[in-house]
Scaffold this motif. Structure first.
Motif, mmCIF file in Angstrom:
data_model
loop_
_atom_site.group_PDB
_atom_site.id
_atom_site.type_symbol
_atom_site.label_atom_id
_atom_site.label_comp_id
_atom_site.label_asym_id
_atom_site.label_seq_id
_atom_site.Cartn_x
_atom_site.Cartn_y
_atom_site.Cartn_z
ATOM 1 N N TYR A 68 3.266 8.404 0.314
ATOM 2 C CA TYR A 68 4.025 7.247 0.829
ATOM 3 C C TYR A 68 5.194 7.749 1.695
ATOM 4 O O TYR A 68 5.944 8.626 1.283
ATOM 5 C CB TYR A 68 4.531 6.366 -0.326
ATOM 6 N N HIS A 180 4.723 5.662 -12.831
ATOM 7 C CA HIS A 180 3.605 4.855 -13.331
ATOM 8 C C HIS A 180 2.991 5.528 -14.542
ATOM 9 O O HIS A 180 2.407 6.603 -14.437
ATOM 10 C CB HIS A 180 2.535 4.678 -12.241
ATOM 11 N N HIS A 235 7.900 -10.888 -4.915
ATOM 12 C CA HIS A 235 7.739 -9.806 -5.911
ATOM 13 C C HIS A 235 9.105 -9.522 -6.529
ATOM 14 O O HIS A 235 10.064 -9.237 -5.807
ATOM 15 C CB HIS A 235 7.215 -8.554 -5.186
HETATM 16 N N1 MF3 Z 1 7.296 0.404 -7.029
HETATM 17 C C1 MF3 Z 1 5.930 0.072 -6.899
HETATM 18 C C2 MF3 Z 1 5.655 -0.465 -8.248
HETATM 19 O O1 MF3 Z 1 6.397 -1.318 -8.543
HETATM 20 C C3 MF3 Z 1 5.125 1.253 -6.513
HETATM 21 C C4 MF3 Z 1 5.357 1.678 -5.144
HETATM 22 S S1 MF3 Z 1 4.232 2.845 -4.749
HETATM 23 C C5 MF3 Z 1 4.878 3.612 -3.415
HETATM 24 O O2 MF3 Z 1 4.924 -0.043 -9.080
HETATM 25 F F1 MF3 Z 1 4.102 4.569 -3.127
HETATM 26 F F2 MF3 Z 1 4.983 2.764 -2.466
HETATM 27 F F3 MF3 Z 1 6.012 4.096 -3.707
#
Ligand code: MF3
Ligand code: CO
Length: 270
Positions: A68, A180, A235
């Protein structure tokens, strides 16, 4: 995604470290909120957030995540999540979701908000943003009963009350030594009720809603998630710790006291 993987439980000391990451995440997002205005570009907002994380002694967990390319995800109008900050200036009435996270001493924060730039275009946009925000807090409050993680999704679904589409295929998640982690935190009811809610769990709860359907597409950049029907989306996200004494919203400056208190949930004083 995480199936039956075991959930990382944190000690109170580790949750204190996560609070630092949560507060820095909040500070970064707040700086972006303060800078939001017609004419500013998402790339400029990304730089604002990045500087707050750097100055606070943290690093971005998004930058470089599976490649990213930015610090924040900035998702405008029909973009639901994972919008890459670009150079197209924001316009009055745009619905802008800002998602970001800081890592402090190896511990992760993750939070998102949606705001409307200047004057809203339609009352429906205001309802979209506010209903999704209410759904987030309803989901957080559902952890207080110490039932199962799936109670969050049920509470989100009930709070949305069929007035918005709840985006299919994207969920919240456990968080801690990585952004995650197990378990998945669904935004709707499911037969699988998920693991039991236990002290030491830290979850990122993040409802994503649309003014239309639940389906999305990913653009050719392989990141940008848009609604298939072109309707606008919102969101909201917080990182929430379950303590022996109660809930602690790590990415909210008051720990969630105001919003949870309004829902009859007491937040242990810091
Ligand atoms: N923050 C996102 C989530 O809420 C994930 C972003 S993934 C990225 O889980 F690669 F864009 F950072
Ligand atoms: Co998240």
């Amino acid at each position: 995604m995480f199936g039956r993987e075991r959930v990382e439980l944190k000690t109170p000391e580790q949750i204190l470290k996560m609070r630092e990451a949560g507060l820095l995440t909040h500070a970064a997002l707040e700086s972006v909120r303060a800078a939001l205005r017609p004419g500013i570009t998402p790339a400029e907002l990304d730089a604002v957030g990045a500087e707050v994380i750097r100055a606070g002694g943290g690093t971005s967990n998004f930058l470089g995540y599976h490649g990213y390319p930015a610090t924040l995800c900035i998702s405008v109008n029909e973009v639901v999540v994972h919008g890459i900050p670009g150079d197209r200036p924001l316009e009055e009435g745009d619905v802008v979701s800002v998602d970001g996270g800081a890592v402090v001493d190896g511990w992760h924060g993750d939070s998102a908000f949606t705001a409307i730039v200047g004057k809203p275009r339609e009352p429906g946009d205001v309802e979209l943003v506010e209903t999704t925000r209410q759904a987030l807090w309803a989901g957080i409050a559902a952890l207080d009963a110490r039932g199962r993680v799936g109670d969050v999704g049920a509470a989100v679904e009930d709070a949305v009350g069929g007035r918005l589409g709840i985006v299919d295929g994207y969920t919240g998640h456990g968080i801690g030594t990585a952004m995650h982690m197990a378990p998945d935190v669904l935004n709707h009811r499911d037969r699988d009720k998920g693991p039991k809610v236990r002290p030491g769990m830290v979850l990122a709860i993040e409802p994503m809603c649309t003014r239309g359907g639940v389906d999305t597409d990913v653009l050719a950049d392989e990141w940008t998630v848009v609604t298939s029907d072109g309707t606008r989306a919102a969101h909201w996200e917080h990182t929430v710790a379950v303590l022996e004494e109660g809930l602690w919203v790590l990415t909210a400056p008051d720990g969630g006291a105001a919003e949870l208190g309004a829902r009859g949930v007491r937040v242990p004083s810091e």
